[in-house]
Motif scaffolding. Structure first.
Motif, mmCIF file in Angstrom:
data_model
loop_
_atom_site.group_PDB
_atom_site.id
_atom_site.type_symbol
_atom_site.label_atom_id
_atom_site.label_comp_id
_atom_site.label_asym_id
_atom_site.label_seq_id
_atom_site.Cartn_x
_atom_site.Cartn_y
_atom_site.Cartn_z
ATOM 1 N N ILE A 127 0.530 -3.505 -8.810
ATOM 2 C CA ILE A 127 -0.546 -2.725 -9.422
ATOM 3 C C ILE A 127 -1.301 -1.936 -8.359
ATOM 4 O O ILE A 127 -1.657 -0.770 -8.564
ATOM 5 C CB ILE A 127 -1.500 -3.663 -10.194
ATOM 6 N N GLY A 128 -1.545 -2.582 -7.208
ATOM 7 C CA GLY A 128 -2.208 -1.860 -6.125
ATOM 8 C C GLY A 128 -1.407 -0.641 -5.684
ATOM 9 O O GLY A 128 -1.963 0.449 -5.488
ATOM 10 N N GLY A 129 -0.078 -0.820 -5.555
ATOM 11 C CA GLY A 129 0.761 0.326 -5.186
ATOM 12 C C GLY A 129 0.784 1.396 -6.251
ATOM 13 O O GLY A 129 0.730 2.597 -5.957
ATOM 14 N N ALA A 130 0.852 0.974 -7.528
ATOM 15 C CA ALA A 130 0.861 1.950 -8.623
ATOM 16 C C ALA A 130 -0.468 2.691 -8.733
ATOM 17 O O ALA A 130 -0.495 3.907 -8.969
ATOM 18 C CB ALA A 130 1.189 1.247 -9.943
ATOM 19 N N GLU A 131 -1.576 1.963 -8.566
ATOM 20 C CA GLU A 131 -2.885 2.616 -8.608
ATOM 21 C C GLU A 131 -3.038 3.603 -7.456
ATOM 22 O O GLU A 131 -3.577 4.700 -7.633
ATOM 23 C CB GLU A 131 -3.997 1.565 -8.556
#
Length: 358
Positions: A127-131
């Protein structure tokens, strides 16, 4: 024929042996937990467990008495059972990753908690990478929009600059004294436009470099995506990441939080049943579906989300409590049914005209 006759007896004996062992474990748990277990429950269980341990025969009356006592004991310590006691007892080797820190035994409940905890950590990283990717794409989209505005403003400014140059050239050909003041004014305006054009040129060049560097960074992050072909459709890509990919991930993360909380509570009260692991996996998929579907059902174009929550929070809540999805579906379904019933009950215009004519 003898094999057929012996099978039920063996099966009954094994069931009684397993039941006596489970009842004995449950009895000791109840006593250690401070439960007041009366002799009417305690004695039949102790006698039957000792008999099956020593391979002594158990009469039908003794077995019936044991089963009645076992049923009362199970009701007394519910929801804890012999199966949940085994699932929360340290009798399983640690997963390979956790063996680096300790080789002590763990329980099935701890192992399930480790798995879903690791899954939650992986989801947080994804999620951190996608955000970050979505934010970076949005910055590239913003730079592209600003670049387009800068080009339009530069085009307009150059056109105005060209008109001033032509006007100054006409005044130079006429060489009339009365036009000197006008010419000086036009020259000052042209100089201002020259400065403005230079600033816009620098701004356009800087934005172009930033956009190119942004696409190069995106290519290093996601090398399997041809960003040169997606330059003109990068806005829909950002939209897909925001409304489809991230809600699914947030929904799965919310479900992991729910599972970890449930497992923790069941570990405390010794009621965890390892047979529920499959149910937890099904809930993961339900949470992913709920995370993305709630936005389709509750969010309207140009309107805020009910409750003032963000899309990420809504997706997380949808995964944590999948009942939100079913509640939203039931609400919409009841609204549609009420509307359809209202249309059916409304009188037809032809019938109204017939009644009026009559």
């Amino acid at each position: 024929m003898s094999m057929v006759d012996e099978a039920p007896a063996d099966d009954g004996a094994s069931r009684l042996e397993r039941g006596a062992e489970d009842a004995d474990s449950l009895l000791y748990y109840a006593v250690s937990a401070g439960r007041d277990v009366g002799a009417a429950i305690r004695d039949p269980i102790v006698r039957t467990h000792r008999a099956v341990t020593e391979r002594k025969p158990v009469t039908n009356e003794e077995e019936a008495e044991f089963l009645a006592a076992y049923a009362k004991l199970a009701a007394m310590v519910h929801p804890t059972t012999a199966a949940t006691l085994r699932a929360t007892s340290r009798s399983v080797r640690r997963p390979l990753l956790w063996r680096l820190f300790s080789h002590e035994l763990i329980s099935d409940a701890q192992r399930v908690a480790y798995r879903f905890g690791l899954m939650a950590l992986i989801l947080i990283v994804i999620i951190g990478g996608a955000e970050w990717t979505r934010t970076f794409i949005n910055s590239v989209v913003t730079d592209q929009a600003e670049y387009t505005r800068a080009l339009e403003e530069l085009r307009t400014t150059r056109a105005a600059q060209k008109r001033l140059v032509e006007q100054i050239a006409l005044l130079d050909r006429d060489r009339q004294g009365a036009a000197d003041a006008l010419r000086a004014t036009l020259v000052r305006q042209r100089e201002d436009l020259d400065v403005r054009v230079q600033l816009l040129d620098d701004r356009e060049a800087g934005l172009s470099r930033r956009i190119q560097a942004g696409y190069e960074t995106l290519y290093r992050i996601l090398p399997f995506v041809n960003w040169n072909e997606l330059r003109n459709v990068i806005t829909p890509v950002a939209t897909i990441v925001a409304v489809l990919v991230l809600p699914v991930l947030y929904g799965a993360l919310g479900t992991c939080a729910f599972v970890l909380r449930t497992v923790y509570a069941e570990m405390v009260e010794r009621s965890f049943d390892g047979r529920r692991t499959g149910e937890f996996m099904v809930r993961i998929f339900l949470g992913m579906l709920s995370g993305v579907s709630l936005q389709w059902l509750l969010v309207r174009d140009g309107q805020a989300i009910p409750g003032g929550v963000t899309p990420a929070v809504l997706a997380f809540l949808g995964g944590y409590g999948v009942e939100l999805l079913f509640a939203a579906i039931d609400r919409i379904l009841s609204t549609v049914i009420a509307a359809l019933r209202g249309d059916r009950r409304r009188p037809k215009p032809s019938a109204e005209r017939k009644e009026g004519g009559a």
